[in-house]
Design a protein around this motif. Structure first.
Motif, PDB file in Angstrom:
ATOM      1  N   LEU A  72      36.728  50.220  46.816  1.00  0.00           N
ATOM      2  CA  LEU A  72      35.731  50.705  46.131  1.00  0.00           C
ATOM      3  C   LEU A  72      35.937  50.799  44.617  1.00  0.00           C
ATOM      4  O   LEU A  72      34.998  50.383  43.791  1.00  0.00           O
ATOM      5  N   LYS A  73      37.126  50.903  44.204  1.00  0.00           N
ATOM      6  CA  LYS A  73      37.407  50.910  42.653  1.00  0.00           C
ATOM      7  C   LYS A  73      37.647  49.374  42.457  1.00  0.00           C
ATOM      8  O   LYS A  73      37.246  48.946  41.390  1.00  0.00           O
ATOM      9  N   THR A  74      37.889  48.406  43.356  1.00  0.00           N
ATOM     10  CA  THR A  74      38.011  47.127  42.836  1.00  0.00           C
ATOM     11  C   THR A  74      36.433  46.253  42.633  1.00  0.00           C
ATOM     12  O   THR A  74      36.332  45.746  41.603  1.00  0.00           O
ATOM     13  N   VAL A  75      35.571  46.805  43.442  1.00  0.00           N
ATOM     14  CA  VAL A  75      34.060  46.532  43.159  1.00  0.00           C
ATOM     15  C   VAL A  75      33.584  47.065  41.808  1.00  0.00           C
ATOM     16  O   VAL A  75      33.050  46.214  41.152  1.00  0.00           O
ATOM     17  N   GLY A  76      33.916  48.302  41.626  1.00  0.00           N
ATOM     18  CA  GLY A  76      33.344  48.819  40.336  1.00  0.00           C
ATOM     19  C   GLY A  76      33.815  48.264  39.085  1.00  0.00           C
ATOM     20  O   GLY A  76      33.160  47.955  38.262  1.00  0.00           O
ATOM     21  N   LEU A  77      35.134  47.963  39.111  1.00  0.00           N
ATOM     22  CA  LEU A  77      35.976  47.507  38.114  1.00  0.00           C
ATOM     23  C   LEU A  77      35.608  45.987  37.655  1.00  0.00           C
ATOM     24  O   LEU A  77      35.229  45.705  36.502  1.00  0.00           O
ATOM     25  N   LEU A  78      35.431  45.157  38.872  1.00  0.00           N
ATOM     26  CA  LEU A  78      35.052  43.935  38.464  1.00  0.00           C
ATOM     27  C   LEU A  78      33.523  43.622  37.938  1.00  0.00           C
ATOM     28  O   LEU A  78      33.200  42.875  37.185  1.00  0.00           O
ATOM     29  N   ALA A  79      32.712  44.836  38.618  1.00  0.00           N
ATOM     30  CA  ALA A  79      31.372  44.649  37.924  1.00  0.00           C
ATOM     31  C   ALA A  79      31.338  45.023  36.662  1.00  0.00           C
ATOM     32  O   ALA A  79      30.761  44.553  35.727  1.00  0.00           O
ATOM     33  N   MET A  80      32.268  46.015  36.315  1.00  0.00           N
ATOM     34  CA  MET A  80      32.234  46.499  34.663  1.00  0.00           C
ATOM     35  C   MET A  80      32.705  45.332  33.975  1.00  0.00           C
ATOM     36  O   MET A  80      32.290  45.102  32.883  1.00  0.00           O
ATOM     37  N   LEU A  81      33.898  44.505  34.223  1.00  0.00           N
ATOM     38  CA  LEU A  81      34.367  43.434  33.574  1.00  0.00           C
ATOM     39  C   LEU A  81      33.100  42.453  33.557  1.00  0.00           C
ATOM     40  O   LEU A  81      33.176  41.838  32.348  1.00  0.00           O
ATOM     41  N   ALA A  82      32.447  42.070  34.532  1.00  0.00           N
ATOM     42  CA  ALA A  82      31.653  41.034  34.451  1.00  0.00           C
ATOM     43  C   ALA A  82      30.368  41.344  33.308  1.00  0.00           C
ATOM     44  O   ALA A  82      30.041  40.458  32.549  1.00  0.00           O
ATOM     45  N   HIS A  83      30.013  42.550  33.442  1.00  0.00           N
ATOM     46  CA  HIS A  83      28.827  43.151  32.609  1.00  0.00           C
ATOM     47  C   HIS A  83      29.375  42.991  31.005  1.00  0.00           C
ATOM     48  O   HIS A  83      28.737  43.015  30.144  1.00  0.00           O
ATOM     49  N   ALA A  84      30.852  43.217  30.980  1.00  0.00           N
ATOM     50  CA  ALA A  84      31.414  42.966  29.385  1.00  0.00           C
ATOM     51  C   ALA A  84      31.415  41.768  29.201  1.00  0.00           C
ATOM     52  O   ALA A  84      32.352  41.444  28.081  1.00  0.00           O
ATOM     53  N   GLY A  85      31.301  40.674  29.762  1.00  0.00           N
ATOM     54  CA  GLY A  85      31.539  39.358  29.456  1.00  0.00           C
ATOM     55  C   GLY A  85      32.861  38.886  29.886  1.00  0.00           C
ATOM     56  O   GLY A  85      33.487  37.589  29.155  1.00  0.00           O
ATOM     57  N   CYS A  86      33.659  39.640  30.616  1.00  0.00           N
ATOM     58  CA  CYS A  86      34.986  39.295  30.716  1.00  0.00           C
ATOM     59  C   CYS A  86      34.943  38.335  32.233  1.00  0.00           C
ATOM     60  O   CYS A  86      34.373  38.624  33.231  1.00  0.00           O
ATOM     61  N   PRO A  87      36.220  37.589  32.306  1.00  0.00           N
ATOM     62  CA  PRO A  87      36.382  37.040  33.330  1.00  0.00           C
ATOM     63  C   PRO A  87      36.976  38.093  34.563  1.00  0.00           C
ATOM     64  O   PRO A  87      37.481  39.003  34.199  1.00  0.00           O
ATOM     65  N   VAL A  88      36.811  37.658  35.764  1.00  0.00           N
ATOM     66  CA  VAL A  88      37.295  38.794  36.803  1.00  0.00           C
ATOM     67  C   VAL A  88      38.250  38.034  37.599  1.00  0.00           C
ATOM     68  O   VAL A  88      38.285  36.638  38.128  1.00  0.00           O
TER      69      VAL A  88
END
Length: 225
Positions: A72-88
């Protein structure tokens, strides 16, 4: 900032995810960076998640200590990184839909000061999710239906998922409730997934297998612990 992002991408073998409006959530070889960086730990077992078309709900079950919450946390964190313009930290082919909100109900927020039990605190979260979720929202709920009578909690969990189907929100939940596993098996909009468990070694492998429901192995895990 750009230099920090570049260093992060190099350290964790990141990729630039493809953002889409096509209704596709696909994580390929995803890894949680905070686990990946722990010294002395073997390389993180990668996570693969795929939801697309009308299937926007994933019900994750399986052994205790098996990695459901980390998924769960991995999905949420990667989604947030992507929306911040960060590589995942993931592999090529990773796609993330454009989201307006990310909701999370993970952990225990009981409060004596506010007269909130474990169950009522989590229920307050669920109410806000149901009120504000849209088809662009990602909702992450850990141990849906827990904290009360198992039968009533399972029924409530199914009702929450059925309501979110009508909103077409992206939903990923973890559970030990058989009723929620059955719901995912019988509902076109939902999909079961299991964290793999090595019964010979009595230990989890942390691999997520889509299309099947998992077993809790509570007694086996208790014996090992």
């Amino acid at each position: 900032m750009w230099l920090s992002m570049a260093r992060f991408a190099e350290q964790f073998d990141c990729v630039e995810p493809e953002m889409n409006d096509a209704g596709v959530l696909r994580l390929s070889g995803a890894r949680h960076p905070l686990i990946e960086r722990q010294k002395g730990r073997r390389r993180t077992v990668p996570l693969d998640v795929r939801l697309e078309g009308g299937g926007r709900q994933l019900v994750i079950s399986g052994a205790n200590t098996g990695g459901k919450t980390i998924a769960l946390k991995t999905v949420g964190l990667l989604a947030m990184l992507a929306h911040a313009g960060c590589p995942v930290p993931a592999a090529e082919g990773t796609e993330i839909p454009y989201l307006d909100r990310i909701f999370a109900d993970i952990g225990d927020e009981q409060s004596l000061a506010e007269s909130l039990s474990t169950f009522s605190a989590r229920l307050a979260h669920h109410v806000s999710f149901l009120e504000m979720a849209t088809e662009r929202s990602l909702i992450l709920m850990d141990e849906l239906g827990a904290g009360t009578d198992p039968a009533e909690g399972a029924a409530l969990g199914v009702a929450v998922l059925e309501t979110l189907v009508s909103k077409r929100a992206w939903v990923i939940v973890t559970t030990h409730q058989e009723a929620l596993k059955t719901y995912a098996d019988e509902t076109p909009a939902a999909l079961n997934a299991a964290v793999e468990f090595d019964r010979r070694r009595l230990s989890p492998t942390f691999r997520l297998i889509s299309g099947i429901a998992g077993t809790s192995y509570a007694l086996a895990v208790a014996e090992r612990l």
